[in-house]
Design an enzyme around this catalytic site. Structure first.
Site, short mmCIF file in Angstrom:
data_model
loop_
_atom_site.label_atom_id
_atom_site.label_comp_id
_atom_site.label_asym_id
_atom_site.label_seq_id
_atom_site.Cartn_x
_atom_site.Cartn_y
_atom_site.Cartn_z
N ASN A 13 4.40 53.52 58.59
CA ASN A 13 3.27 52.98 59.35
C ASN A 13 3.82 52.08 60.45
OD1 ASN A 13 1.34 53.94 57.43
ND2 ASN A 13 1.75 52.14 56.17
N GLY A 41 5.51 50.51 56.65
CA GLY A 41 5.27 51.62 55.72
C GLY A 41 6.19 51.46 54.54
N GLY A 43 7.46 53.45 52.30
CA GLY A 43 8.58 54.38 52.16
C GLY A 43 9.68 54.08 53.17
N ASN A 45 10.18 51.33 54.90
CA ASN A 45 10.79 50.01 54.65
C ASN A 45 11.88 50.13 53.57
OD1 ASN A 45 8.99 48.77 56.40
ND2 ASN A 45 7.59 48.10 54.79
N ASN A 186 4.23 45.70 40.57
CA ASN A 186 3.98 44.27 40.43
C ASN A 186 2.89 44.12 39.34
OD1 ASN A 186 1.46 44.72 41.63
ND2 ASN A 186 2.14 44.04 43.65
N THR A 219 7.97 43.24 39.11
CA THR A 219 8.20 42.10 39.99
C THR A 219 7.06 41.10 39.81
OG1 THR A 219 7.19 43.38 41.78
CG2 THR A 219 9.59 43.35 41.70
N GLY A 224 9.98 35.73 39.51
CA GLY A 224 11.13 36.57 39.23
C GLY A 224 10.76 37.98 38.80
N ASP A 252 9.42 46.07 49.09
CA ASP A 252 10.18 47.22 49.60
C ASP A 252 11.67 46.89 49.68
OD1 ASP A 252 7.73 48.48 49.86
OD2 ASP A 252 7.47 47.77 51.91
O1 RIB Z 1 4.88 46.96 51.70
C1 RIB Z 1 4.58 46.55 53.01
C2 RIB Z 1 4.06 47.70 53.80
O2 RIB Z 1 2.81 48.10 53.27
C3 RIB Z 1 3.77 47.41 55.25
O3 RIB Z 1 4.89 47.61 56.07
C4 RIB Z 1 2.59 48.30 55.57
O4 RIB Z 1 2.87 49.29 56.50
C5 RIB Z 1 2.14 48.87 54.23
O5 RIB Z 1 2.56 50.16 54.06
#
Ligand code: RIB
Length: 306
Positions: A13, A41, A43, A45, A186, A219, A224, A252
């Site tokens: 994204n 996004g 994936g 990231n 999480n 997470t 922690g 991410d």
């Molecule tokens: O985890 C963060 C991400 O969630 C952001 O970068 C956003 O694009 C959403 O996908």
């Protein structure tokens, strides 16, 4: 040490982030303190995080033939992410995320999926060679479940370690969970999958294992990480940071780094420490992809923490 290869299936994204002193109420207009456009996004990231901390990364996903798609391609080129398995669609727009970040660094996100929701099992099958040559496959839930399932199936069939980061949270079938060597929710996501209240992290982690996931790495934000595997539950403290600027992408960063550390053959406790350090650095910087640290930065934090 030679770099391991991992394959990441997931979303890209473009993040449109407004920084604000506080979150608005429904129907309220408030004045923000800044605005930023950047790559994101879950994936992508995770793929960039993994590349920065030390893996060869193949990314499987879809973007549009538009300005935001060009941003994605530039981002992956700079990070050294292999895009041979990325498809560019003329029919769908590149995904976009509208993000608010408050003065505590907390965020609210709405994603318009666009091309991400056209990712198919056939896209994953086209990446079969990359998967077979990987030590780890990693995915999330911003692309359709049939594609997620196919990645986990192909990974499992090839003896590749499978990791699912079940974000954003949604109910999941037991047979999909049974394809996960590691699941990394999480607390909220664990509750959505299991129905166990998020306040009882250990019970939720136990329930995920009963539902079929082999190892749970939950997470807990500033509290922690909770690991639940064959040896039972163990907790790992978070790294302290001076100032939280933006938590977007911290999960991410954690997931990308966890995949790399495990691909390097580290023990799970070592991998969690490495991943936690990566996530901790990312929250000290604005943006998602842009906040991902390098290997040198992560190693320096680990060395200074002793
Ligand atoms: O985890 C963060 C991400 O969630 C952001 O970068 C956003 O694009 C959403 O996908």
């Amino acid at each position: 040490m030679s770099k391991p290869r991992i394959t990441v299936l997931g979303s890209y994204n473009t993040d449109l982030t407004t920084f604000t002193p506080r979150m608005p109420q429904p129907g309220e207009t408030i004045l923000g303190s800044g605005f930023k456009t950047g790559p994101g996004g879950k994936g992508s990231n995770q793929a960039v995080a993994a590349a920065r901390v030390g893996a060869w990364v193949s990314f499987v996903g879809r973007i549009g033939q538009d300005m935001f798609g060009e941003m994605a391609l530039r981002t992956w080129k700079e990070a050294g992410v292999d895009t041979a398995c990325v498809r560019q669609s003329s029919e769908q727009a590149t995904g976009v995320a509208t993000i608010l970040v408050d003065s505590h660094g907390e965020n609210m996100i709405v994603v318009a999926s666009g091309a991400n929701f056209a990712v198919s099992p056939a896209d994953v099958e086209a990446a079969a060679d990359a998967i077979a040559n990987s030590k780890v496959v990693l995915t999330q839930l911003e692309t359709p479940l049939p594609a997620v399932r196919r990645l986990l199936e192909l990974g499992r069939a090839q003896g590749v370690l499978t990791i699912l980061n079940p974000a954003p949270g949604q109910p999941l079938d037991r047979d999909l969970l049974a394809l996960c060597d590691i699941i990394t929710p999480n607390q909220t996501e664990a509750e959505i999958i299991t129905g166990v209240p998020s306040t009882d992290a250990e019970s939720a982690a136990r329930a995920l294992r009963e539902h079929g996931a082999r190892t749970v790495v939950m997470t807990l934000g500033g509290e922690g990480v909770l690991l639940y595997d064959d040896q039972g539950p163990r907790r790992f403290a978070a790294f302290k940071v001076d100032r939280v600027v933006d938590t977007t992408g911290a999960g991410d960063a954690f997931n990308g780094a966890l995949a790399v550390a495990l691909a390097e053959g580290r023990s799970m406790p070592d991998a969690i420490r490495f991943a936690s350090a990566t996530g901790a650095i990312s929250v000290t910087r604005p943006g998602a992809t842009e906040s991902m640290p390098t290997r040198a930065e992560v190693d320096a934090l680990l060395a200074s923490a002793g």
